[in-house]
Scaffold this motif. Structure first.
Motif, mmCIF file in Angstrom:
data_model
loop_
_atom_site.group_PDB
_atom_site.id
_atom_site.type_symbol
_atom_site.label_atom_id
_atom_site.label_comp_id
_atom_site.label_asym_id
_atom_site.label_seq_id
_atom_site.Cartn_x
_atom_site.Cartn_y
_atom_site.Cartn_z
ATOM 1 N N GLY A 259 0.815 -1.205 0.000
ATOM 2 C CA GLY A 259 0.000 0.000 0.000
ATOM 3 C C GLY A 259 0.852 1.261 0.000
ATOM 4 O O GLY A 259 2.079 1.228 -0.099
ATOM 5 N N LYS A 260 0.196 2.395 0.144
ATOM 6 C CA LYS A 260 0.880 3.677 0.038
ATOM 7 C C LYS A 260 1.571 4.112 1.320
ATOM 8 O O LYS A 260 2.403 5.021 1.303
ATOM 9 N N ALA A 261 1.236 3.481 2.448
ATOM 10 C CA ALA A 261 1.816 3.917 3.726
ATOM 11 C C ALA A 261 2.286 2.717 4.550
ATOM 12 O O ALA A 261 1.756 2.453 5.632
ATOM 13 N N PRO A 262 3.273 1.966 4.063
ATOM 14 C CA PRO A 262 3.789 0.846 4.849
ATOM 15 C C PRO A 262 4.474 1.353 6.116
ATOM 16 O O PRO A 262 4.911 2.514 6.185
ATOM 17 N N ALA A 263 4.557 0.478 7.103
ATOM 18 C CA ALA A 263 5.169 0.850 8.374
ATOM 19 C C ALA A 263 6.388 -0.013 8.639
ATOM 20 O O ALA A 263 6.459 -1.169 8.195
ATOM 21 N N VAL A 264 7.365 0.554 9.350
ATOM 22 C CA VAL A 264 8.544 -0.214 9.772
ATOM 23 C C VAL A 264 8.728 -0.051 11.271
ATOM 24 O O VAL A 264 8.378 0.983 11.844
ATOM 25 N N ASP A 265 9.232 -1.088 11.896
ATOM 26 C CA ASP A 265 9.448 -1.107 13.352
ATOM 27 C C ASP A 265 10.906 -1.507 13.587
ATOM 28 O O ASP A 265 11.288 -2.640 13.311
ATOM 29 N N PHE A 266 11.716 -0.576 14.092
ATOM 30 C CA PHE A 266 13.155 -0.820 14.249
ATOM 31 C C PHE A 266 13.456 -1.475 15.592
ATOM 32 O O PHE A 266 12.894 -1.091 16.623
ATOM 33 N N ARG A 267 14.363 -2.447 15.574
ATOM 34 C CA ARG A 267 14.820 -3.114 16.802
ATOM 35 C C ARG A 267 16.344 -3.223 16.782
ATOM 36 O O ARG A 267 16.936 -3.585 15.757
ATOM 37 N N SER A 268 16.968 -2.928 17.913
ATOM 38 C CA SER A 268 18.398 -3.175 18.073
ATOM 39 C C SER A 268 18.686 -3.413 19.543
ATOM 40 O O SER A 268 18.458 -2.540 20.383
ATOM 41 N N THR A 269 19.121 -4.614 19.861
ATOM 42 C CA THR A 269 19.477 -5.018 21.219
ATOM 43 C C THR A 269 20.778 -5.798 21.138
ATOM 44 O O THR A 269 21.201 -6.207 20.038
#
Length: 413
Positions: A259-269
């Motif tokens: 779609g036109k507004a995909p989402a991303v969720d960042f992780r770093s541990t």
């Protein structure tokens, strides 16, 4: 693992159920299901399932099983639809049933036709004679379950208290495999599902829940004795690289699959970065998901980027990913039992060595779910590789799960 069972809280759930005209056991089932579902080291986002049998129900025994699409962490009584138990037990003599027939059969025995469709593992729960049954995907269990030739290890580790079930696809086949494992030794208190997870059962909600904790703790201690720590869930300690996140989101939007507004969720541990530092990361990441049903949330393999990648390079790699996903579909679709239509070829997992990972989705919630699963995957793979070799189900088996209509239905809830 420490039990979070609280008698006073359990009593409140039992009394609330009775006040609503429901069995106290159903209230206890809701309570212990939530205890399992709220622990990210036991299940995540709709994973796992639970049940309770009510032997003295009007009209005959019934079984309440988690409904497809419900999450154990906040489940309520309607999320545990009831079915007549006796007809379900009669299927023990029927060796094969199609997915469509199984779903129709289960829905045909619901006490409320408006209730959600029971879990694809409902018959597994019915076949276990104990009142309470819990199925989980614990981190420590999966670090060992995703190994080859663990039958003897499981036997020694649990001293015969847990039966070993070789991998078969969830649903009707797995239910019968568990029935056969129980027939081989009716004294077991749990079943080890190869490449998949753990099932425990007892006559009380507390008993089954605490067996889960005991058996998971046994796995943790077994690994610890070998110097392998099963890392606990950790909070992010690094901010998302702004330019990379923006370029990735823009490139995903341009691809159009999300779609036109995909989402991303960042992780770093620390655990994630240790996973990303593996010399064979590309090959390791391509082996598959830690438990079969994760594939519907994070796809069978991730996209790998470099921290220095600009927008043009990300777009190029996304195109390569789409080609790779199409090749995966073409390889496996001819072996499916029915014609399949290819799903969108957009990644749900993006790994960036030295930086962190991104969960990807059509919404912030979907991206967060992918991020949670990927964070747990990193911890599972770290421990699995220290113990031996991370060996999840095969590509063909992953394809069967990803394109299984009963799994895809979960995403539509």
């Amino acid at each position: 693992m420490q039990s979070r069972w609280n008698d006073a809280e359990a009593r409140k759930f039992a009394e609330a159920a009775e006040a609503a005209g429901q069995p106290a056991a159903l209230g206890l089932r809701v309570y212990s299901s939530r205890l399992i579902g709220q622990d990210p080291d036991l299940v995540l986002h709709g994973g796992g399932n639970t049940s309770v049998k009510i032997s003295d129900a009007p009209g005959g025994a019934v079984i309440h099983v988690k409904g497809s699409g419900w999450d154990l962490g906040d489940i309520e009584a309607p999320g545990l639809p009831a079915m007549r138990l006796e007809p379900l037990l009669e299927t023990r003599a029927i060796p094969h049933m199609s997915d469509e027939d199984m779903v129709a059969f289960l829905r045909g025995h619901l006490l409320d036709s408006r209730a959600p469709t029971p879990s694809v593992e409902a018959l597994l729960h019915a076949y276990m004679p104990q009142a309470f049954v819990d199925h989980s995907h614990a981190t420590a269990i999966l670090a060992l379950a995703d190994q080859e030739d663990m039958d003897g290890v499981v036997g020694d580790l649990y001293r015969g208290r847990v039966g070993f079930v070789p991998y078969v696809m969830p649903g009707y086949a797995l239910s019968h495999a568990c029935k056969e494992a129980l027939a081989r030794d009716p004294t077991v208190e749990g079943l080890w599902l190869e490449k998949h997870g753990l099932v425990t059962f007892a006559e009380s909600a507390r008993g089954s829940y605490e067996l889960t904790l005991e058996f998971v703790t046994t796995a943790e201690e077994f690994l610890a004795a070998k110097g392998i720590a099963v890392e606990a869930p950790q909070a992010n300690d690094t901010e998302a690289p702004h330019d990379l996140a923006a370029s990735l989101t823009s490139a995903l939007a341009g691809q159009g699959a999300l779609g036109k507004a995909p989402a991303v969720d960042f992780r770093s541990t620390p655990a994630i970065r240790r996973y990303l530092e593996c010399e064979n990361l590309y090959e390791l990441a391509m082996r598959g998901t830690a438990t079969p049903d994760h594939v519907i949330r994070i796809k069978p393999f991730p996209l790998l980027l470099e921290a220095r990648d600009d927008a043009a390079e990300i777009e190029r790699k996304l195109a390569e990913y789409a080609d790779r996903y199409q090749a995966y579909f073409v390889r496996n679709a001819p072996h499916a039992s029915e014609p399949k239509t290819m799903l969108d070829p957009a990644p749900r997992a993006v790994l960036v060595p030295g930086v962190g990972l991104f969960g990807v989705g059509v919404s912030e919630k979907a991206a967060r779910i992918a991020g949670d699963l990927l964070e747990q995957t990193a911890r599972i793979v770290n421990a699995a590789e220290e113990f031996g070799r991370f060996s999840p189900i095969s590509e063909n088996e992953l394809f069967d799960m990803e394109y299984w209509s009963l799994e895809q239905a979960k995403l539509k809830k």
